[in-house]
Design an enzyme around this catalytic site. Structure first.
Site, mmCIF file in Angstrom:
data_model
loop_
_atom_site.group_PDB
_atom_site.id
_atom_site.type_symbol
_atom_site.label_atom_id
_atom_site.label_comp_id
_atom_site.label_asym_id
_atom_site.label_seq_id
_atom_site.Cartn_x
_atom_site.Cartn_y
_atom_site.Cartn_z
ATOM 1 N N ASP A 18 0.825 -1.208 0.000
ATOM 2 C CA ASP A 18 0.000 0.000 0.000
ATOM 3 C C ASP A 18 0.861 1.260 0.000
ATOM 4 O O ASP A 18 0.472 2.283 -0.567
ATOM 5 C CB ASP A 18 -0.929 0.004 1.215
ATOM 6 C CG ASP A 18 -2.025 -1.043 1.096
ATOM 7 O OD1 ASP A 18 -2.443 -1.334 -0.039
ATOM 8 O OD2 ASP A 18 -2.462 -1.581 2.135
ATOM 9 N N ASN B 284 -6.689 5.329 10.524
ATOM 10 C CA ASN B 284 -7.968 5.590 11.187
ATOM 11 C C ASN B 284 -8.476 4.359 11.937
ATOM 12 O O ASN B 284 -8.952 4.447 13.071
ATOM 13 C CB ASN B 284 -8.997 6.037 10.149
ATOM 14 C CG ASN B 284 -10.405 6.104 10.697
ATOM 15 O OD1 ASN B 284 -10.769 7.007 11.431
ATOM 16 N ND2 ASN B 284 -11.220 5.117 10.333
#
Length: 268
Positions: free
Chosen positions: A51, A168
């Protein structure tokens, strides 16, 4: 006949470089032109790695509308669509049009300094506002122009649905389906005592509302703005506005892709 150019971005791990070499060969045999830069006629960007490499490629090419697809040679690989052993299938499905585009929203921070200079930073995953040198910060926060709180703690994170499964999530924020267009404000180590009162859970905001932040400078230490993996430090911020950006990221998805199946396979 129009050239069909595919741009490849990769990190420097041995697995990624090996995959890049093999992919380039297969693409050229299939009639594509392979480039490491973003050409005017590039039609697809392939990011090889995890990622981190994917986010690096998006920022490197400055959020183009050209679709991206990821090949996972990293760890989690949440954005990545295919594995290195699926290169032939990828090329076949791409050439035959058996795919769809998934559009991701981005978020931006507009930083205005005390001498009236403006700086804009865009993130696909999130924007983090925190103190320099790991110091606590005090931030006056407003939503849609209405004052909400004087936040005290390590900082705040504003994520997109795409970033809801990233930093998050590790902060206790909610996983959000990317088909929803919203921002999520999540506190980082908030103080909640008789002296300091801060929200301790995430706040979900519709796409048409902006977040206003005015640092409360009780010390001379700066404020650090992080967008995905890029960091910027300011010592003279007047105010920060965080809102949806007009920039989007298009991801190539094949017919078998399902967001919640991906969530289950990566987190459970």
């Amino acid at each position: 006949m129009k050239n069909r150019v595919i741009t490849i971005h990769t990190n420097d791990t041995p697995a990624s470089l090996k995959t890049k070499k093999l992919l380039a060969k297969k693409l050229e045999v299939s009639g594509f032109i392979v480039s490491e830069s973003l050409e005017g006629d590039s039609e697809l960007i392939v990011c090889i790695g995890g990622d981190g490499a994917f986010l690096e490629g998006i920022h490197k090419f400055d959020f183009p509308e050209i679709p991206f697809i990821g090949i996972n040679t990293g760890h989690l690989g949440f954005f990545q669509e295919i594995n290195p052993n699926q290169l032939a299938d990828f090329i076949f499905h791409y050439k035959t049009g058996k795919y769809r585009l998934q559009t991701y929203s981005t978020v931006k921070a507009i930083v205005t300094t005390k001498d009236n200079q403006c700086f804009e930073h865009t993130g696909l995953n999130e924007i983090v506002i925190r103190g320099e040198l790991c110091r606590s910060v005090h931030l006056n926060i407003s939503i849609g122009g209405s004052f909400i709180e004087r936040f005290s703690g390590d900082g705040i994170l504003v994520s997109t649905p795409a970033g809801s499964t990233s930093y998050n999530y590790s902060l206790g924020g909610a996983i959000v389906d990317p088909r929803l267009k919203l921002m999520q404000l999540t506190p980082i180590a908030p103080m909640n005592t008789t002296a300091y009162r801060s929200f301790t859970s995430s706040i979900l905001l519709p796409s048409d509302l902006s977040l206003g932040i005015i640092p409360d400078y009780e010390t001379k230490h700066g404020i650090k703005i992080t967008t995905d993996h890029l960091e910027y430090t300011y010592n003279d911020i007047d105010h920060i506005t965080v809102e949806f950006s007009h920039k989007i990221v298009n991801l190539l998805r094949f017919e078998t892709y399902d967001f919640w199946t991906k969530v289950k396979s990566k987190f459970l």
